[in-house]
Design an enzyme around this catalytic site. Structure first.
Site, PDB file in Angstrom:
ATOM      1  N   CYS A  41       4.636  58.304  51.786  1.00 45.63           N
ATOM      2  CA  CYS A  41       4.001  57.040  51.817  1.00 45.63           C
ATOM      3  C   CYS A  41       3.061  56.710  50.204  1.00 45.63           C
ATOM      4  O   CYS A  41       2.809  57.855  50.087  1.00 45.63           O
ATOM      5  CB  CYS A  41       2.803  56.692  53.335  1.00 45.63           C
ATOM      6  SG  CYS A  41       2.652  55.161  52.431  1.00 45.63           S
ATOM      7  N   CYS A  71       5.718  52.142  53.813  1.00 46.92           N
ATOM      8  CA  CYS A  71       6.193  53.029  54.128  1.00 46.92           C
ATOM      9  C   CYS A  71       7.465  53.232  54.837  1.00 46.92           C
ATOM     10  O   CYS A  71       8.325  53.717  54.972  1.00 46.92           O
ATOM     11  CB  CYS A  71       6.004  53.696  53.854  1.00 46.92           C
ATOM     12  SG  CYS A  71       4.719  54.279  55.788  1.00 46.92           S
TER      13      CYS A  71
END
Length: 361
Positions: A41, A71
């Protein structure tokens, strides 16, 4: 799953490095934000103490975390099944909406197919996922001092009666009948193995159970009787302490629980529960061994009954009691949780003992 993963430190370093080799195999749940992410992420990395790692998306959702919007950890499941993609997007757009099967059908999806797909991917149906999110929001509003109508609106229930019914099912007591001057306070406790409910006084923990335990409504009803109707919702020092200790337990920091406990049972049951608390994490005992431990070797069945009557899960570790033949036997939180707890606790064994699946005696 949690117990098959590398150590917390190893995974946190992988998170900091955005190590793509773990993508799809490990997810991080961040307690400070309430979201779960891929290790790659791009968002700013959380503090290590706020991170819990899981091997599946379903475990993250069961623990009460929402998918990260940067993400998109649900994307692979969504790409694999257009129905999942559409329904997850709809839930994100309207998290407070009271979803029904008719809504799913109106979107053009076959109900049985959707049910199977969500159960396979997440361990719960779409409607269960939506309902759990709404009810938790309402519960936490009440715990923060909000009114019943505030909780109802936060949970997205169209009517007060529906909100009362949901609470009645969960707590055995409608939201409008909660005490305005509680002696005992119920609080919502998210954990990696599913949400729990704690009930505390201002000085002790009286109950800690998974919300899907069938005996929970009866246990809460007894506590409500014990207080002569003074069961309410709110947060106390013991409630905050048990949350912190559970977080440390699942993160692998410690297996010790120091929250003061209040027993609701006979003297015999109390002796059994004390004996359970003496079983080291990562080891197991049989009912017969517990009976011998408390000086009542012939009372094996009574020990089993006391074990089943325990209403402070994990802290009084009834999951560490197995059958004489090594079988898991019953567990009110579900045998799958018992298995996971025993395997999670193997990390607390001395290094030389970790090769043994079950350590008794």
């Amino acid at each position: 799953m949690l117990f098959d993963l590398p150590s917390h430190n190893t995974l946190y370093k992988a998170l900091l490095a955005r190590d793509a080799s773990y993508d799809g195999q490990v997810y991080v749940c961040v307690s400070s934000t309430g979201v779960f992410c891929r290790l790659t992420c791009p968002a700013r990395k959380p503090k290590q103490e706020n991170c819990t790692f899981f091997g599946t998306v379903g475990e993250c959702i069961e623990a009460g975390f929402r998918a990260c919007k940067r993400c998109h950890p649900l994307a692979p499941m969504a790409l694999a099944d257009p129905a999942i993609a559409a329904l997850l997007a709809a839930l994100d757009e309207r998290p407070d909406y009271r979803w029904r099967e008719s809504d799913v059908a109106r979107m053009g999806f076959d109900l049985s197919t959707v049910r199977r797909s969500f159960k396979r991917q997440f361990g719960m149906t779409f409607l269960e996922m939506a309902r759990q999110r709404r009810l938790r929001d309402g519960f936490e509003t009440l715990a923060d001092g909000g009114t019943v109508i505030d909780g109802q609106l936060e949970a997205g229930f169209e009517s007060a009666s529906a909100f009362r019914s949901a609470f009645l099912k969960l707590l055995g007591k409608a939201s409008g009948n909660l005490s305005a001057d509680p002696m005992l306070f119920a609080d919502w406790v998210p954990t990696p193995l599913g949400d729990m409910v704690s009930v505390t006084s201002k000085s002790q923990l009286h109950l800690l159970e998974f919300i899907d335990r069938k005996a929970l409504p009866k246990e809460l009803e007894r506590l409500n009787g014990f207080t002569k109707g003074r069961l309410g919702i709110g947060r106390t020092d013991p409630a905050a302490q048990i949350k912190e200790e559970l977080s440390a337990f699942f993160e692998g920091a410690t297996s010790e629980f120091r929250t003061p406990l209040a027993y609701h049972g006979s003297e015999f049951s109390g002796a059994v529960w004390d004996a359970l608390r003496e079983i080291p994490a990562g080891t197991t005992r049989s009912y017969a061994e517990i009976a011998t431990r408390i000086g009542r070797p012939s009372a094996v069945r009574a020990v089993a009954r006391a074990n089943g009557a325990n209403q402070i899960a994990l802290v009084i570790p009834c999951h560490r009691v197995i059958g004489a033949d090594g079988s898991l036997t019953g567990y009110g939180g579900g045998l799958w949780r018992k298995q996971k707890l025993l395997e999670i606790e193997r990390q607390y064994l001395p290094e030389k003992s970790k090769g043994t699946h079950h350590v008794t005696g």
